[in-house]
Design a protein around this motif. Structure first.
Motif, PDB file in Angstrom:
ATOM      1  N   HIS A 435      -9.819  -7.524  -1.848  1.00  0.00           N
ATOM      2  CA  HIS A 435     -10.552  -6.491  -2.586  1.00  0.00           C
ATOM      3  C   HIS A 435     -11.864  -6.130  -1.898  1.00  0.00           C
ATOM      4  CE1 HIS A 435     -12.049  -4.144  -5.928  1.00  0.00           C
ATOM      5  NE2 HIS A 435     -13.082  -4.950  -6.083  1.00  0.00           N
ATOM      6  N   ALA A 441      -7.388  -1.966  -4.092  1.00  0.00           N
ATOM      7  CA  ALA A 441      -7.508  -1.814  -5.537  1.00  0.00           C
ATOM      8  C   ALA A 441      -6.769  -2.949  -6.234  1.00  0.00           C
ATOM      9  CB  ALA A 441      -6.942  -0.467  -5.966  1.00  0.00           C
ATOM     10  N   ASP A 443      -4.458  -4.710  -8.974  1.00  0.00           N
ATOM     11  CA  ASP A 443      -3.312  -4.452  -9.849  1.00  0.00           C
ATOM     12  C   ASP A 443      -3.258  -5.577 -10.875  1.00  0.00           C
ATOM     13  OD1 ASP A 443      -0.848  -4.194 -11.060  1.00  0.00           O
ATOM     14  OD2 ASP A 443       0.256  -3.802  -9.217  1.00  0.00           O
ATOM     15  N   CYS A 444      -3.707  -5.297 -12.076  1.00  0.00           N
ATOM     16  CA  CYS A 444      -3.794  -6.348 -13.099  1.00  0.00           C
ATOM     17  C   CYS A 444      -2.419  -6.917 -13.454  1.00  0.00           C
ATOM     18  CB  CYS A 444      -4.461  -5.800 -14.356  1.00  0.00           C
ATOM     19  SG  CYS A 444      -6.214  -5.416 -14.149  1.00  0.00           S
ATOM     20  N   ALA A 463     -11.048  -4.343 -12.965  1.00  0.00           N
ATOM     21  CA  ALA A 463     -10.325  -3.104 -13.327  1.00  0.00           C
ATOM     22  C   ALA A 463     -10.673  -2.597 -14.710  1.00  0.00           C
ATOM     23  CB  ALA A 463      -8.815  -3.356 -13.238  1.00  0.00           C
TER      24      ALA A 463
END
Length: 473
Positions: A435, A441, A443-444, A463
């Motif tokens: 990150h 980005a 990605d939960c 996020a």
């Protein structure tokens, strides 16, 4: 129980770590430990396959009964793997448990579980399988198949017992079956070469009408034995290599050897020599299992000896050696393949090094011109090579910057990398590195699927989403 019976210690564990701990609990013979693991592991249902396998290998009948799926059958994948593990460890009580619950081995009754028992030298487990499944009682083919498995595992006595009781010696073999006998002997010899010391070969001479040279009648047959010797776990691999070289070079008039040892009752009459050492067959029609051979710590020494004996590493052999060495992180063997055998730093060699994850090898190849990509980060993570994945991230970022690329493209690529890596069960430190250093980005959902609870909390804080809810087993 004092430690793992609480939720807090589990919060920093990734999915692979939780699955590992669950398997350990299943093999502990301690029901409260399994209760604690099941309560806190947050592992999806498919992990039951390896959990049942762990319990079966440990011989924990009560845990096996607890984890058994409600419907058993010939094609039940999880029970098949567990039965194989039980046979290999000689856990007859577990096999009896599976049988009582309706499990039946494959059609012959002497398939993978029986071969696993032979490979591990578990004669009692083999006897149980034979008694339980009468349709699988030995015929001549079964005996040879199981004897070969026993030989591969280093159990020459068991292999000899199987053949002595259920197979015909050479003198009793019909003329129409001589070809089949030779094929069986070729497989057996390859098994002996892999798992047994050279003197063990002597017990099987009666099954060959003209000694081992009669069996080694082609580059393919001799190459299979050579492959086994190169991968052998025995300390006398070099003696077996010399033994093979002697028989490959022996013609019809050279049956009397001044180096005749205990494993040499070999006439070799009428058998032409095989050009395995110093001839063109060395690298053209011979397949060597280099990936297995490379797992031996003295792989580089074996390569040097084989090279000195005149074996020709032609065709793709040098590249295959380089790939196998790179995958195992064997710098000595890799350098030998590149500098002596004529190998090159190709994409497959770099990919093998990435999957192996040895940082010294990766750095060496990078110095030789290798370039690394975001896809290599995914590959390293897929094999659980977390330190390598982090190092490759920095190298790939540098290579992308050097080559120049569209910023939006980079953003999409690194986002996909983080998603893949997160689902592989990467530690929080690697996710944070992707990150911050690569701009990936978060990605939960991917982090929730494979990461720790702490990683999930970090992802949601980055996020701005709420944490997911997981259902345990």
């Amino acid at each position: 129980m004092a430690h793992w019976g609480q939720p807090e210690p589990w919060q920093s564990l990734t999915l692979p770590q939780r699955r590992r701990l669950l398997c350990l609990a299943a093999s502990s013979h301690h029901a409260p430990s399994l209760d604690a693991a099941l309560a806190h592991c947050r592992v999806p249902e498919p992990a039951c396959v390896e959990v049942l396998e762990a319990a079966a290998a440990a011989g924990d009948v009560a845990t096996c009964e607890r984890l058994l799926p409600p419907c058993l059958g010939v094609h039940n994948y999880s029970v098949e793997l567990a039965a194989l593990a039980a046979a290999q460890e000689g856990q007859i009580a577990v096999l009896e448990c599976f049988s009582a619950h309706g499990y039946a081995a494959d059609g012959s009754g002497l398939g993978a579980p029986a071969r696993a028992a032979c490979y591990a030298g578990q004669a009692q487990a083999l006897a149980w399988l034979v008694q339980r499944y009468p349709l699988g009682r030995y015929d001549d083919g079964h005996a040879w198949d199981l004897a070969t498995a026993a030989a591969e595992g280093g159990h020459a006595d068991l292999a000899h017992q199987l053949l002595a009781s259920h197979a015909q010696p050479a003198a009793a073999v019909a003329a129409s079956s001589v070809g089949i006998q030779k094929q069986r002997l070729q497989s057996l010899l390859a098994g002996l070469a892999f798992g047994c010391p050279l003197p063990a070969f002597e017990a099987f001479h009666s099954y060959s009408p003209a000694g081992w040279s009669w069996v080694l009648d082609s580059a393919t047959a001799a190459g299979a034995v050579l492959s086994s010797i190169m991968s052998s776990a025995t300390l006398d691999w070099d003696r077996k290599l010399a033994w093979l070289q002697e028989r490959c070079s022996r013609g019809a008039c050279s049956s009397a050897s001044s180096n005749r040892g205990s494993a040499d009752a070999d006439a070799g009459a009428g058998v032409p020599p095989v050009a395995l050492f110093g001839g063109p067959a060395g690298g053209i029609s011979v397949h060597i299992g280099w990936p297995v051979a490379a797992t031996r710590p003295d792989f580089a020494q074996r390569l040097r000896v084989l090279h000195a004996m005149g074996f020709t590493f032609s065709g793709m052999a040098s590249q295959e050696v380089a790939e196998a060495a790179a995958r195992q992180g064997n710098m000595e063997a890799l350098i030998f393949a590149l500098e002596t055998l004529g190998g090159r730093v190709t994409t497959p060699v770099v990919s093998a090094a990435v999957s192996g994850g040895d940082l010294h090898v990766l750095q060496f190849l990078r110095q030789r011109g290798a370039r690394l990509t975001p896809r290599d980060v995914i590959t390293a993570a897929g094999y659980g090579r977390w330190a390598a994945a982090q190092w490759i991230t920095d190298a790939a970022v540098e290579d992308i910057d050097y080559g120049g690329s569209d910023d939006l493209y980079e953003e999409v690529v690194w986002a996909r990398v983080l998603s893949h890596v997160a689902r592989s069960g990467a530690p929080l430190s690697l996710l944070q590195h992707l990150h911050t250093e690569a701009g990936a980005a978060v990605d939960c959902a991917a982090v929730a699927a494979g990461g720790s609870l702490n990683a999930e909390r970090w992802a949601t804080s980055v996020a701005g989403a709420g944490p997911s809810t997981k259902v345990g087993l």
